[in-house]
Scaffold this motif. Structure first.
Motif, short mmCIF file in Angstrom:
data_model
loop_
_atom_site.label_atom_id
_atom_site.label_comp_id
_atom_site.label_asym_id
_atom_site.label_seq_id
_atom_site.Cartn_x
_atom_site.Cartn_y
_atom_site.Cartn_z
N ALA A 146 17.44 -4.57 -7.37
CA ALA A 146 16.13 -4.90 -6.81
C ALA A 146 16.12 -4.63 -5.32
O ALA A 146 17.16 -4.50 -4.68
N ARG A 147 14.92 -4.52 -4.77
CA ARG A 147 14.79 -4.37 -3.33
C ARG A 147 15.44 -5.54 -2.62
O ARG A 147 15.31 -6.69 -3.04
N ALA A 148 16.13 -5.26 -1.52
CA ALA A 148 16.83 -6.33 -0.80
C ALA A 148 15.87 -7.37 -0.26
O ALA A 148 16.22 -8.55 -0.14
N PHE A 184 3.40 -7.02 -6.42
CA PHE A 184 3.99 -6.65 -7.70
C PHE A 184 5.06 -7.68 -8.05
O PHE A 184 6.07 -7.80 -7.36
N ALA A 185 4.81 -8.44 -9.10
CA ALA A 185 5.77 -9.44 -9.57
C ALA A 185 6.48 -8.90 -10.81
O ALA A 185 5.85 -8.28 -11.68
N LEU A 186 7.79 -9.14 -10.89
CA LEU A 186 8.59 -8.68 -12.03
C LEU A 186 9.33 -9.85 -12.64
O LEU A 186 10.00 -10.60 -11.94
N VAL A 187 9.18 -10.00 -13.95
CA VAL A 187 9.83 -11.09 -14.69
C VAL A 187 11.00 -10.51 -15.46
O VAL A 187 10.85 -9.56 -16.26
N ALA A 201 0.83 -1.21 0.00
CA ALA A 201 0.00 0.00 0.00
C ALA A 201 0.86 1.26 0.00
O ALA A 201 0.59 2.22 -0.73
N VAL A 202 1.91 1.24 0.83
CA VAL A 202 2.80 2.41 0.89
C VAL A 202 3.53 2.59 -0.44
O VAL A 202 3.65 3.70 -0.96
N ASP A 203 4.03 1.47 -1.01
CA ASP A 203 4.73 1.55 -2.29
C ASP A 203 3.83 2.13 -3.38
O ASP A 203 4.26 2.97 -4.18
N ALA A 204 2.58 1.68 -3.41
CA ALA A 204 1.66 2.16 -4.44
C ALA A 204 1.37 3.65 -4.27
O ALA A 204 1.32 4.40 -5.25
N ALA A 205 1.20 4.09 -3.03
CA ALA A 205 0.89 5.50 -2.79
C ALA A 205 2.07 6.41 -3.09
O ALA A 205 1.89 7.55 -3.52
N LEU A 206 3.28 5.90 -2.90
CA LEU A 206 4.48 6.73 -3.09
C LEU A 206 5.03 6.68 -4.52
O LEU A 206 5.98 7.40 -4.83
N ARG A 207 4.43 5.87 -5.37
CA ARG A 207 4.89 5.81 -6.77
C ARG A 207 4.69 7.15 -7.46
O ARG A 207 3.85 7.96 -7.04
N ARG A 245 12.95 1.68 -11.79
CA ARG A 245 11.90 1.90 -10.79
C ARG A 245 11.18 0.60 -10.48
O ARG A 245 10.91 0.30 -9.31
N TRP A 246 10.87 -0.19 -11.51
CA TRP A 246 10.21 -1.48 -11.28
C TRP A 246 11.07 -2.39 -10.41
O TRP A 246 10.55 -3.06 -9.52
N LEU A 247 12.36 -2.43 -10.66
CA LEU A 247 13.25 -3.26 -9.85
C LEU A 247 13.22 -2.83 -8.38
O LEU A 247 13.28 -3.65 -7.47
N GLY A 248 13.12 -1.52 -8.17
CA GLY A 248 13.09 -1.02 -6.80
C GLY A 248 11.76 -1.22 -6.11
O GLY A 248 11.68 -1.14 -4.88
#
Length: 269
Positions: free
Chosen positions: A242-244, A262-265, A164-170, A220-223
């Motif tokens: 990527a995020r740790a 959020f999944a990243l391929v 939720a926080v990630d989505a709001a801060l994008r 940004r997606w990786l983060g």
């Protein structure tokens, strides 16, 4: 002191960035002139107490700001023998730690370091950031801190809160950090913080092993991603962006449709 130059393809970094709480502690400052005064001001600004070399046994950190190279090296050696971590101004090869250029939006601190390569470069990067980071960024941080209990009550699951926080801060989100008015929206966002945090999946097809070739969107997606699905041929330097705390999975486990978060391929040509 030998210094390792990080290999961009390995994902290694030259130093471990830390924010060290020193308020009320003693820090040795051995200096003279403007350079010594600057180190003393830095120590005092962090709430610590600057002391001289005779009081080194009460300290864990030290700054040496002397023009004479031989004298500076000798003082460093004495302080090292007493177990202190030492910074020697303008001599990165003698430093256990370096001091960054600091952008202050209390309580947000942005530290820009170059591993001692160029203090001037760090300063001018800070000045560029000063020009576009909102003055009210600290207010946003304080509002989020004040709303922490309300957010936890609304979203008891830790992963759900983070999404939720990630989505709001994008960029463009309700609490976009680059929007001066974001601090004013925290209270209303807390009414339904999960609204923006929809499950999604994105893909990146890598055309280079160099992380510097990532687009801004890809970086940004990786983060942001909660889960990374990648082949064994994806370079460690890319994965290091990527995020740790993002989970890592083999490429063949990638879902066809998003399940949660959020999944990243990541694939490589």
């Amino acid at each position: 002191m030998a210094r390792l130059t990080p290999d961009r393809t390995s994902g290694r970094i030259a130093s471990l960035p830390l924010f060290h709480q020193v308020a009320g502690s003693r820090i040795v400052v051995v200096g003279e002139g403007a350079m010594g005064d600057a180190k003393q001001r830095l120590v005092e600004r962090a709430g610590a107490i600057p002391v001289g070399e005779p009081e080194a046994h009460h300290a864990a950190l030290a700054f040496v700001a002397l023009e004479n190279a031989e004298e500076a090296a000798a003082v460093r050696q004495r302080l090292k023998a007493k177990g202190l971590l030492v910074n020697v101004a303008d001599r990165p090869e003698l430093c256990d730690f370096t001091t960054p250029s600091i952008l202050d939006r209390d309580p947000v601190l942005i530290a820009i370091g170059t591993g001692g390569a160029s203090a001037g470069l760090a300063k001018h990067i800070r000045l560029r950031l000063e020009a576009f980071l909102p003055q009210r960024l600290g207010e946003l941080a304080r509002a989020l801190a004040a709303g922490r209990d309300a957010l936890r009550a609304e979203l008891p699951d830790g992963d759900a809160r983070r999404r939720a926080v990630d989505a709001a801060l994008r960029p463009g989100g309700t609490l976009d950090p680059l929007d001066e008015a974001s601090a004013d929206r925290v209270e209303s966002w807390l009414i339904d913080p999960a609204d923006e945090a929809r499950a999604r999946i994105e893909s990146i097809h890598l055309t280079s092993d160099d992380p510097e070739d990532l687009t801004l969107r890809q970086a940004r997606w990786l983060g942001e991603a909660d889960a990374i699905y990648h082949g064994a041929d994806v370079p460690p330097a890319i994965l290091a962006r990527a995020r740790a705390d993002a989970t890592r999975h083999p490429l063949d486990e990638a879902p066809d449709t998003p399940r949660s978060g959020f999944a990243l391929v990541l694939t490589r040509g």
